[in-house]
Design a protein around this motif. Structure first.
Motif, short mmCIF file in Angstrom:
data_model
loop_
_atom_site.label_atom_id
_atom_site.label_comp_id
_atom_site.label_asym_id
_atom_site.label_seq_id
_atom_site.Cartn_x
_atom_site.Cartn_y
_atom_site.Cartn_z
N VAL A 26 0.72 -1.04 0.02
CA VAL A 26 0.05 -0.01 -0.08
C VAL A 26 0.94 1.38 -0.05
O VAL A 26 0.50 2.45 -0.41
N LEU A 27 2.10 1.15 0.48
CA LEU A 27 2.96 2.17 0.45
C LEU A 27 3.31 2.59 -0.77
O LEU A 27 3.90 3.70 -1.26
N PHE A 28 4.01 1.36 -1.40
CA PHE A 28 4.51 1.43 -2.74
C PHE A 28 3.83 0.38 -3.79
O PHE A 28 4.17 -0.57 -4.20
N PRO A 29 2.79 1.11 -4.38
CA PRO A 29 2.06 0.28 -5.44
C PRO A 29 2.61 0.26 -6.64
O PRO A 29 3.81 0.90 -6.91
N ILE A 229 -6.21 -1.31 8.72
CA ILE A 229 -5.23 -0.14 8.91
C ILE A 229 -4.33 -0.16 7.44
O ILE A 229 -4.17 1.11 7.15
N CYS A 230 -4.22 -1.24 6.93
CA CYS A 230 -3.44 -1.19 5.59
C CYS A 230 -4.53 -0.13 4.81
O CYS A 230 -4.15 0.84 3.70
N GLY A 231 -5.79 -0.44 4.44
CA GLY A 231 -6.63 0.31 3.77
C GLY A 231 -6.61 1.96 4.21
O GLY A 231 -6.79 2.66 3.25
N GLY A 239 -4.60 7.91 -2.04
CA GLY A 239 -6.14 8.20 -2.39
C GLY A 239 -6.91 7.05 -2.28
O GLY A 239 -6.43 5.92 -2.55
N ASN A 240 -8.02 7.19 -2.95
CA ASN A 240 -8.94 5.76 -2.69
C ASN A 240 -8.83 5.26 -4.07
O ASN A 240 -9.97 5.28 -4.90
N VAL A 241 -7.70 4.73 -4.65
CA VAL A 241 -7.53 4.18 -5.85
C VAL A 241 -6.84 2.74 -5.29
O VAL A 241 -6.53 2.22 -4.32
N GLY A 242 -6.97 1.56 -6.23
CA GLY A 242 -6.78 0.09 -6.18
C GLY A 242 -5.04 0.38 -6.26
O GLY A 242 -4.39 1.19 -7.16
#
Length: 247
Positions: A26-29, A229-231, A239-242
């Motif tokens: 989640v930090l580095f997508p 928590i990851c979410g 932001g609210n992206v995949g």
């Protein structure tokens, strides 16, 4: 002093590995190739094989299969929403992809059900084969896909033959890695073979649960909580992206 690794110690290693992998995701997508991120994701490959192995052990030791299956099913439903929220994947499957539509807990449930089917004395062999194919297909959209289900089947049905268990794990994960490399990302496909690092840990499993009797309940609580928590981290940072395949 306990010799070797208890089930609880293995689960703690898996929890640390899983948490590292998910937080990094989640930090580095978008599949970055920085060497240290790759190393963290390789460390993250330790988690799934431990969970597969321990759920096969759980099938062997359980005194109430129905309760065990019900617990895993409820856990899979809760895990679905927590997992998809963590990585920005729609709650309703197949809106964005056929890959990675629910968590690895779904094939854990299917794996235990599959072990029950393959060990049934009431079913004929052709019926078992058909049902295993159906369950493998149901596992396909999950994290780690059908190989997660199949590895559990081979773990459970080859209990006592460690070499055979590990051979089939590497075989099915090699299939998964190849598909991942072709359709998703070649570097991260090869990375999936990091599951091999779990072999010496599983080799040192001493067959004991361990002193902390409440570990299974701790994990049932920890799994959805850490994903929530990851979410939140995902939304705050990106932001609210995949942030991964399926998102």
């Amino acid at each position: 002093m306990e010799k070797g690794l208890t089930g609880n110690k293995l689960k703690l290693i898996a929890i640390l590995s899983m948490t590292t992998d998910h937080v990094v995701s989640v930090l580095f997508p978008n599949y970055p190739t920085d060497w240290w991120i790759i190393l963290l994701h390789i460390f993250g490959r330790l988690a799934a094989p431990i969970f597969w192995y321990m759920v096969a052990e759980g099938y062997h030791y359980t005194h109430d299969l129905k309760k065990y299956l019900l617990r895993l099913f409820i856990f899979a439903v809760i895990g679905h929403f927590a997992y998809n929220f963590a990585f920005g994947i729609p709650f309703i499957p197949f809106k964005t992809s056929c890959f990675n539509q629910t968590s690895v807990i779904w094939p854990l449930f299917l794996g235990v059900l599959g072990l029950h089917i393959t060990n049934s004395e009431k079913l004929k062999q052709w019926q078992k084969t058909v049902l295993v194919f159906v369950l493998a297909a149901l596992a396909f959209p999950s994290d780690w896909s059908s190989p997660a289900f199949l590895v559990i089947i081979y773990f459970g049905n080859n209990r006592g033959n460690f070499k055979k268990q590990m051979f089939f794990m590497l075989l099915w994960i090699a299939v998964y890695a190849a598909v991942y490399a072709i359709f998703i990302n070649p570097i991260y496909g090869v990375l999936q073979m990091g599951v091999a690092l779990t072999i010496p840990l599983l080799k040192n499993y001493n067959g004991q649960r361990g002193s902390f009797k409440g570990m299974k309940y701790f994990f049932y609580l920890y799994y959805p909580l850490h994903l929530i928590i990851c979410g939140i981290i995902r939304i705050l940072v990106n932001g609210n992206v995949g942030v991964m395949i399926g998102g």
